[in-house]
Design a protein around this motif. Structure first.
Motif, PDB file in Angstrom:
ATOM      1  N   PHE A  12     -74.131 -27.418 -60.584  1.00 45.64           N
ATOM      2  CA  PHE A  12     -73.576 -26.498 -61.589  1.00 45.64           C
ATOM      3  C   PHE A  12     -73.897 -25.027 -61.313  1.00 45.64           C
ATOM      4  O   PHE A  12     -75.051 -24.671 -61.068  1.00 45.64           O
ATOM      5  N   CYS A  13     -72.904 -24.185 -61.409  1.00 45.82           N
ATOM      6  CA  CYS A  13     -73.140 -22.736 -61.372  1.00 45.82           C
ATOM      7  C   CYS A  13     -73.382 -22.295 -62.823  1.00 45.82           C
ATOM      8  O   CYS A  13     -73.108 -23.041 -63.765  1.00 45.82           O
ATOM      9  N   PHE A  14     -73.858 -21.077 -63.013  1.00 44.94           N
ATOM     10  CA  PHE A  14     -74.183 -20.653 -64.373  1.00 44.94           C
ATOM     11  C   PHE A  14     -72.933 -20.577 -65.255  1.00 44.94           C
ATOM     12  O   PHE A  14     -72.989 -20.828 -66.458  1.00 44.94           O
ATOM     13  N   GLY A  15     -71.766 -20.272 -64.648  1.00 50.90           N
ATOM     14  CA  GLY A  15     -70.528 -20.145 -65.441  1.00 50.90           C
ATOM     15  C   GLY A  15     -70.123 -21.481 -66.050  1.00 50.90           C
ATOM     16  O   GLY A  15     -69.754 -21.560 -67.231  1.00 50.90           O
ATOM     17  N   VAL A  16     -70.210 -22.533 -65.257  1.00 50.32           N
ATOM     18  CA  VAL A  16     -69.842 -23.867 -65.737  1.00 50.32           C
ATOM     19  C   VAL A  16     -70.877 -24.359 -66.743  1.00 50.32           C
ATOM     20  O   VAL A  16     -70.533 -24.926 -67.790  1.00 50.32           O
ATOM     21  N   LYS A  17     -72.177 -24.112 -66.425  1.00 52.62           N
ATOM     22  CA  LYS A  17     -73.248 -24.524 -67.344  1.00 52.62           C
ATOM     23  C   LYS A  17     -73.036 -23.914 -68.716  1.00 52.62           C
ATOM     24  O   LYS A  17     -73.131 -24.561 -69.749  1.00 52.62           O
ATOM     25  N   ARG A  73     -62.116 -22.785 -71.172  1.00 48.36           N
ATOM     26  CA  ARG A  73     -63.049 -23.050 -70.064  1.00 48.36           C
ATOM     27  C   ARG A  73     -63.410 -21.773 -69.278  1.00 48.36           C
ATOM     28  O   ARG A  73     -62.882 -20.698 -69.548  1.00 48.36           O
ATOM     29  N   ALA A  74     -64.267 -21.959 -68.259  1.00 47.47           N
ATOM     30  CA  ALA A  74     -64.810 -20.815 -67.499  1.00 47.47           C
ATOM     31  C   ALA A  74     -63.801 -20.157 -66.559  1.00 47.47           C
ATOM     32  O   ALA A  74     -63.973 -18.999 -66.179  1.00 47.47           O
ATOM     33  N   HIS A  75     -62.725 -20.879 -66.199  1.00 53.08           N
ATOM     34  CA  HIS A  75     -61.839 -20.430 -65.113  1.00 53.08           C
ATOM     35  C   HIS A  75     -61.009 -19.191 -65.401  1.00 53.08           C
ATOM     36  O   HIS A  75     -60.436 -18.607 -64.488  1.00 53.08           O
ATOM     37  N   THR A 100     -64.785 -18.085 -70.737  1.00 55.19           N
ATOM     38  CA  THR A 100     -64.413 -17.493 -69.439  1.00 55.19           C
ATOM     39  C   THR A 100     -65.639 -16.876 -68.771  1.00 55.19           C
ATOM     40  O   THR A 100     -66.363 -16.081 -69.388  1.00 55.19           O
ATOM     41  N   CYS A 101     -65.871 -17.236 -67.514  1.00 53.79           N
ATOM     42  CA  CYS A 101     -67.036 -16.720 -66.787  1.00 53.79           C
ATOM     43  C   CYS A 101     -66.872 -15.210 -66.569  1.00 53.79           C
ATOM     44  O   CYS A 101     -65.791 -14.749 -66.170  1.00 53.79           O
ATOM     45  N   PRO A 102     -67.936 -14.435 -66.812  1.00 52.96           N
ATOM     46  CA  PRO A 102     -67.822 -12.976 -66.608  1.00 52.96           C
ATOM     47  C   PRO A 102     -67.434 -12.615 -65.172  1.00 52.96           C
ATOM     48  O   PRO A 102     -66.824 -11.571 -64.941  1.00 52.96           O
ATOM     49  N   LEU A 103     -67.760 -13.506 -64.214  1.00 52.20           N
ATOM     50  CA  LEU A 103     -67.409 -13.185 -62.825  1.00 52.20           C
ATOM     51  C   LEU A 103     -65.910 -13.407 -62.560  1.00 52.20           C
ATOM     52  O   LEU A 103     -65.349 -12.827 -61.637  1.00 52.20           O
ATOM     53  N   VAL A 104     -65.279 -14.230 -63.384  1.00 50.36           N
ATOM     54  CA  VAL A 104     -63.819 -14.376 -63.288  1.00 50.36           C
ATOM     55  C   VAL A 104     -63.160 -13.165 -63.962  1.00 50.36           C
ATOM     56  O   VAL A 104     -62.191 -12.594 -63.437  1.00 50.36           O
ATOM     57  N   THR A 105     -63.720 -12.754 -65.097  1.00 49.13           N
ATOM     58  CA  THR A 105     -63.194 -11.558 -65.776  1.00 49.13           C
ATOM     59  C   THR A 105     -63.267 -10.349 -64.836  1.00 49.13           C
ATOM     60  O   THR A 105     -62.363  -9.523 -64.796  1.00 49.13           O
ATOM     61  N   GLN A 173     -59.948 -15.717 -54.849  1.00 52.25           N
ATOM     62  CA  GLN A 173     -60.437 -16.569 -55.933  1.00 52.25           C
ATOM     63  C   GLN A 173     -61.956 -16.676 -55.739  1.00 52.25           C
ATOM     64  O   GLN A 173     -62.436 -16.672 -54.601  1.00 52.25           O
ATOM     65  N   THR A 174     -62.715 -16.805 -56.819  1.00 52.64           N
ATOM     66  CA  THR A 174     -64.186 -16.772 -56.721  1.00 52.64           C
ATOM     67  C   THR A 174     -64.781 -17.930 -55.924  1.00 52.64           C
ATOM     68  O   THR A 174     -65.897 -17.835 -55.438  1.00 52.64           O
ATOM     69  N   THR A 175     -64.033 -19.042 -55.819  1.00 50.75           N
ATOM     70  CA  THR A 175     -64.610 -20.256 -55.225  1.00 50.75           C
ATOM     71  C   THR A 175     -64.160 -20.524 -53.790  1.00 50.75           C
ATOM     72  O   THR A 175     -64.386 -21.615 -53.267  1.00 50.75           O
ATOM     73  N   MET A 176     -63.536 -19.550 -53.158  1.00 50.02           N
ATOM     74  CA  MET A 176     -63.038 -19.796 -51.794  1.00 50.02           C
ATOM     75  C   MET A 176     -64.169 -19.694 -50.764  1.00 50.02           C
ATOM     76  O   MET A 176     -65.250 -19.194 -51.060  1.00 50.02           O
ATOM     77  N   ILE A 217     -65.378 -13.169 -53.983  1.00 47.53           N
ATOM     78  CA  ILE A 217     -65.991 -14.516 -54.049  1.00 47.53           C
ATOM     79  C   ILE A 217     -67.309 -14.333 -54.804  1.00 47.53           C
ATOM     80  O   ILE A 217     -68.072 -13.402 -54.519  1.00 47.53           O
ATOM     81  N   CYS A 218     -67.582 -15.194 -55.789  1.00 44.39           N
ATOM     82  CA  CYS A 218     -68.765 -14.937 -56.629  1.00 44.39           C
ATOM     83  C   CYS A 218     -70.057 -15.310 -55.902  1.00 44.39           C
ATOM     84  O   CYS A 218     -70.046 -16.153 -55.000  1.00 44.39           O
ATOM     85  N   ASN A 219     -71.147 -14.697 -56.334  1.00 40.92           N
ATOM     86  CA  ASN A 219     -72.441 -14.942 -55.675  1.00 40.92           C
ATOM     87  C   ASN A 219     -72.892 -16.394 -55.740  1.00 40.92           C
ATOM     88  O   ASN A 219     -73.367 -16.924 -54.740  1.00 40.92           O
ATOM     89  N   PRO A 220     -72.778 -17.086 -56.902  1.00 47.89           N
ATOM     90  CA  PRO A 220     -73.168 -18.504 -56.912  1.00 47.89           C
ATOM     91  C   PRO A 220     -72.414 -19.324 -55.856  1.00 47.89           C
ATOM     92  O   PRO A 220     -72.986 -20.199 -55.211  1.00 47.89           O
ATOM     93  N   THR A 221     -71.134 -19.023 -55.636  1.00 51.11           N
ATOM     94  CA  THR A 221     -70.365 -19.734 -54.607  1.00 51.11           C
ATOM     95  C   THR A 221     -70.935 -19.427 -53.228  1.00 51.11           C
ATOM     96  O   THR A 221     -71.119 -20.322 -52.391  1.00 51.11           O
ATOM     97  N   LYS A 222     -71.232 -18.159 -52.989  1.00 46.58           N
ATOM     98  CA  LYS A 222     -71.778 -17.775 -51.671  1.00 46.58           C
ATOM     99  C   LYS A 222     -73.113 -18.463 -51.427  1.00 46.58           C
ATOM    100  O   LYS A 222     -73.364 -18.979 -50.340  1.00 46.58           O
TER     101      LYS A 222
HETATM  102  S1  SF4 Z   1     -66.896 -17.458 -61.067  1.00 44.43           S
HETATM  103 FE1  SF4 Z   1     -68.533 -18.428 -59.919  1.00 44.43          FE
HETATM  104  S2  SF4 Z   1     -70.201 -18.567 -61.419  1.00 44.43           S
HETATM  105 FE2  SF4 Z   1     -68.325 -18.215 -62.573  1.00 44.43          FE
HETATM  106  S3  SF4 Z   1     -67.542 -20.257 -63.100  1.00 44.43           S
HETATM  107 FE3  SF4 Z   1     -66.544 -19.654 -61.208  1.00 44.43          FE
HETATM  108  S4  SF4 Z   1     -67.834 -20.543 -59.589  1.00 44.43           S
HETATM  109 FE4  SF4 Z   1     -69.050 -20.515 -61.476  1.00 44.43          FE
END
Ligand code: SF4
Length: 319
Positions: A12-17, A73-75, A100-105, A173-176, A217-222
């Protein structure tokens, strides 16, 4: 003695959690049914657990009743989602809980700023992924140019050559895959003579350059990707645990294959097969952003059972 290593930042990343916490909290505080629009997390087991807590998941927004307590959801959603919900008297501050995850915003804001500064924005992402749909809304909607693979760089080059765009920016996209994004940019640059895409810092302070890409690409993904890469290089076999539709889990699996380690992509421990582990000493386990810790542990426990028929006498190291 064989050892099982679990990748750093697996699961789990923090956004999904956060999105799951919000849904659970809302469900706890309401007696009436709670609606979640779309898959909160790409994991069937987690969804089933949440359904057992009284949460109703709908894929079609029309199934959400008027005035219903709703979680997004977070997406990240396109603006049309909020408009439709508003017509159903479902609004923020009242009965709409937006996870919505702030990193997607942040990516949405990058897309909007680039567009407002005259850029044609190309998105590196998956056509049907909810995040890509949400980001596209801020660009050209269904007409947004989306490229899914670095190998499709020719399509981007043709798009550039066939149009007279003054400025072009590429975002992701953040998850690529970090590697895939770099490869895409390199491929495009190698096919264009007079144009070179160079990085535009995420701050977007200087938007004078005509061609650029932004690292969205978000930091948790990296961190998850680099943890898996490190693990794959040190393992004889890697088990990737993730939902069938999880984009970031598929990326982890692809990364392992690319490194050349034997790898398997599974949804749960029942899919593990005994013969995979014959003669293996270094067994790696990693997981996508939609995989809870308990599922990672169930997989590690089952591997121990498969090899020894019992759980003792096995070194497990969390790296
Ligand atoms: S942007 Fe990153 S931290 Fe946020 S939900 Fe997507 S994968 Fe998780």
């Amino acid at each position: 003695m064989p050892e099982i290593n679990i990748a750093k930042n697996a699961g789990f990343c923090f956004g999904v959690k956060k999105a799951i916490e919000i849904a659970e909290e809302v469900a706890q505080n309401h007696k009436e049914p709670i609606y979640v629009y779309g898959q909160l997390v790409h994991n069937e087991k987690v969804i089933k657990d949440l359904e057992d807590k009284g949460i109703i998941f709908v894929e079609d927004i029309n199934e959400i009743p008027q005035n219903a307590v709703t979680v997004l959801r977070a997406h990240g959603e396109p603006g049309t989602t909020y408009q439709i919900l508003e017509q159903k008297s479902i609004t923020k501050g009242k009965n709409l809980n937006d996870a919505t995850c702030p990193l997607v915003t942040l990516v949405h804001n990058v897309a909007i700023k680039l567009k407002n500064n005259g850029y044609e924005v190309v998105l590196f992402g998956k056509h049907n992924h909810p995040e890509a749909i949400g980001t596209s809304y801020h660009l050209r909607g269904k007409g947004t140019f989306i490229v899914e693979e670095p190998e499709q760089s020719d399509l981007v080059v043709d798009y550039i050559k066939n149009n007279n765009f003054e400025k072009i920016a590429i975002i992701s996209q953040t998850t690529m895959s970090v590697y895939g994004y770099k490869k895409l940019i390199d491929n495009i640059n190698s096919k264009l003579n007079d144009i070179k895409f160079e990085e535009i810092p995420l701050s977007l302070k200087d938007l004078s350059q005509k061609y650029g890409f932004v690292d969205t690409i978000c930091n948790p993904t990296k961190q998850r990707q680099s943890g898996t890469e490190e693990l794959a290089k040190a393992s004889d076999i890697v088990i990737v645990v993730g939902g069938k539709n999880s984009s970031n889990s598929k990326e982890l699996y692809a990364k392992c294959r690319e490194i050349g380690v034997e790898a398997y992509f599974i949804q749960s421990e029942e899919q593990l097969q005994k013969e995979w582990f014959v003669g293996k000493q270094k067994i790696g386990v990693t997981a996508g952003a939609s995989t809870p810790d308990y599922l990672i542990n169930d997989v590690a426990d089952k591997i121990k059972d498969i090899i020894h028929g019992k759980k003792e006498g096995f070194a497990e190291i969390k790296i």
